[in-house]
Design an enzyme around this catalytic site. Structure first.
Site, PDB file in Angstrom:
ATOM      1  N   ARG A   1      71.073  87.638 -28.074  1.00 15.79           N
ATOM      2  CA  ARG A   1      72.290  87.431 -27.281  1.00 15.79           C
ATOM      3  C   ARG A   1      73.521  88.029 -27.939  1.00 15.79           C
ATOM      4  O   ARG A   1      73.616  88.119 -29.158  1.00 15.79           O
ATOM      5  CB  ARG A   1      72.514  85.962 -26.991  1.00 15.79           C
ATOM      6  CG  ARG A   1      72.552  85.096 -28.215  1.00 15.79           C
ATOM      7  CD  ARG A   1      72.306  83.656 -27.903  1.00 15.79           C
ATOM      8  NE  ARG A   1      71.010  83.521 -27.302  1.00 15.79           N
ATOM      9  CZ  ARG A   1      70.384  82.389 -27.061  1.00 15.79           C
ATOM     10  NH1 ARG A   1      70.939  81.261 -27.361  1.00 15.79           N
ATOM     11  NH2 ARG A   1      69.203  82.353 -26.514  1.00 15.79           N
TER      12      ARG A   1
ATOM     13  N   ASP B   1      76.578  83.229 -28.609  1.00 14.12           N
ATOM     14  CA  ASP B   1      76.077  81.893 -28.309  1.00 14.12           C
ATOM     15  C   ASP B   1      77.052  80.889 -28.903  1.00 14.12           C
ATOM     16  O   ASP B   1      77.318  80.912 -30.108  1.00 14.12           O
ATOM     17  CB  ASP B   1      74.688  81.710 -28.918  1.00 14.12           C
ATOM     18  CG  ASP B   1      74.000  80.440 -28.460  1.00 14.12           C
ATOM     19  OD1 ASP B   1      74.343  79.935 -27.370  1.00 14.12           O
ATOM     20  OD2 ASP B   1      73.121  79.952 -29.182  1.00 14.12           O
TER      21      ASP B   1
ATOM     22  N   ASP C   1      77.608  76.777 -29.010  1.00 12.96           N
ATOM     23  CA  ASP C   1      76.982  75.487 -28.719  1.00 12.96           C
ATOM     24  C   ASP C   1      77.808  74.351 -29.287  1.00 12.96           C
ATOM     25  O   ASP C   1      78.226  74.397 -30.451  1.00 12.96           O
ATOM     26  CB  ASP C   1      75.587  75.403 -29.349  1.00 12.96           C
ATOM     27  CG  ASP C   1      74.562  76.264 -28.642  1.00 12.96           C
ATOM     28  OD1 ASP C   1      74.623  76.367 -27.400  1.00 12.96           O
ATOM     29  OD2 ASP C   1      73.692  76.819 -29.330  1.00 12.96           O
TER      30      ASP C   1
END
Length: 160
Positions: free
Chosen positions: A93, A96, A98
């Site tokens: 990716r 990211d 989170d």
């Protein structure tokens, strides 16, 4: 606390570290958040193992008043603006972001699940988390971050 990671160049040619730095500036600029403290950068092999490029990872600790749903929406917008396309789980990716923990909140639904359901198994989250929150205790496991690190199986991770 928010984990940031990337292992692909962005559409505008930014390297993973450059994309992560941009994302962290965007996160720090969100209304309702303040006092960002970033861990050092770590390099890590993909989890689970694959032929993907290595990741660059960090964790940022912030203070704030955003509700979890609003923070998740804002983070997903930052990912989208960076060029992230959601495909299969664990795919390489561009970016990211989170949510790992929000002041010890515990919730199974709706998204985001808190604390992050896999954070305690991931060295690329725990090592940088220890940098910014060395006294952190997992809210549901009631286990100190260093104890979680000590229990990890080998993971290819180190300062970047």
């Amino acid at each position: 606390m928010i984990a940031v990671g990337a292992n692909l160049f962005s559409p505008d040619g930014a390297s993973p570290p450059q994309t992560c730095e941009r994302a962290l500036r965007a996160v720090a600029a969100l209304a309702g958040l303040s006092k960002p403290v970033r861990s050092r950068w770590y390099g890590s092999a993909p989890v689970p193992p694959s032929g993907q490029p290595r990741y660059v990872n960090a964790v940022v600790r912030l203070e704030g008043t955003l509700p979890p749903e609003a923070l998740l929406a804002a983070l997903q917008e930052i990912e989208h603006e960076a060029g992230r396309l959601r495909s299969i789980p664990d795919a390489a990716r561009i970016l990211d972001l989170d949510i790992i923990d929000m002041g010890g909140q515990v919730r199974a639904a709706p998204d985001p699940v808190l604390p992050h359901p896999r954070a305690h198994t991931r060295g690329f989250v725990l090592y940088p988390m220890r940098d910014v929150a060395p006294g952190w205790v997992h809210p549901t496991l009631r286990t100190h971050v260093q104890t979680l690190i000590d229990a990890l199986p080998y993971q290819d991770i180190g300062p970047n």
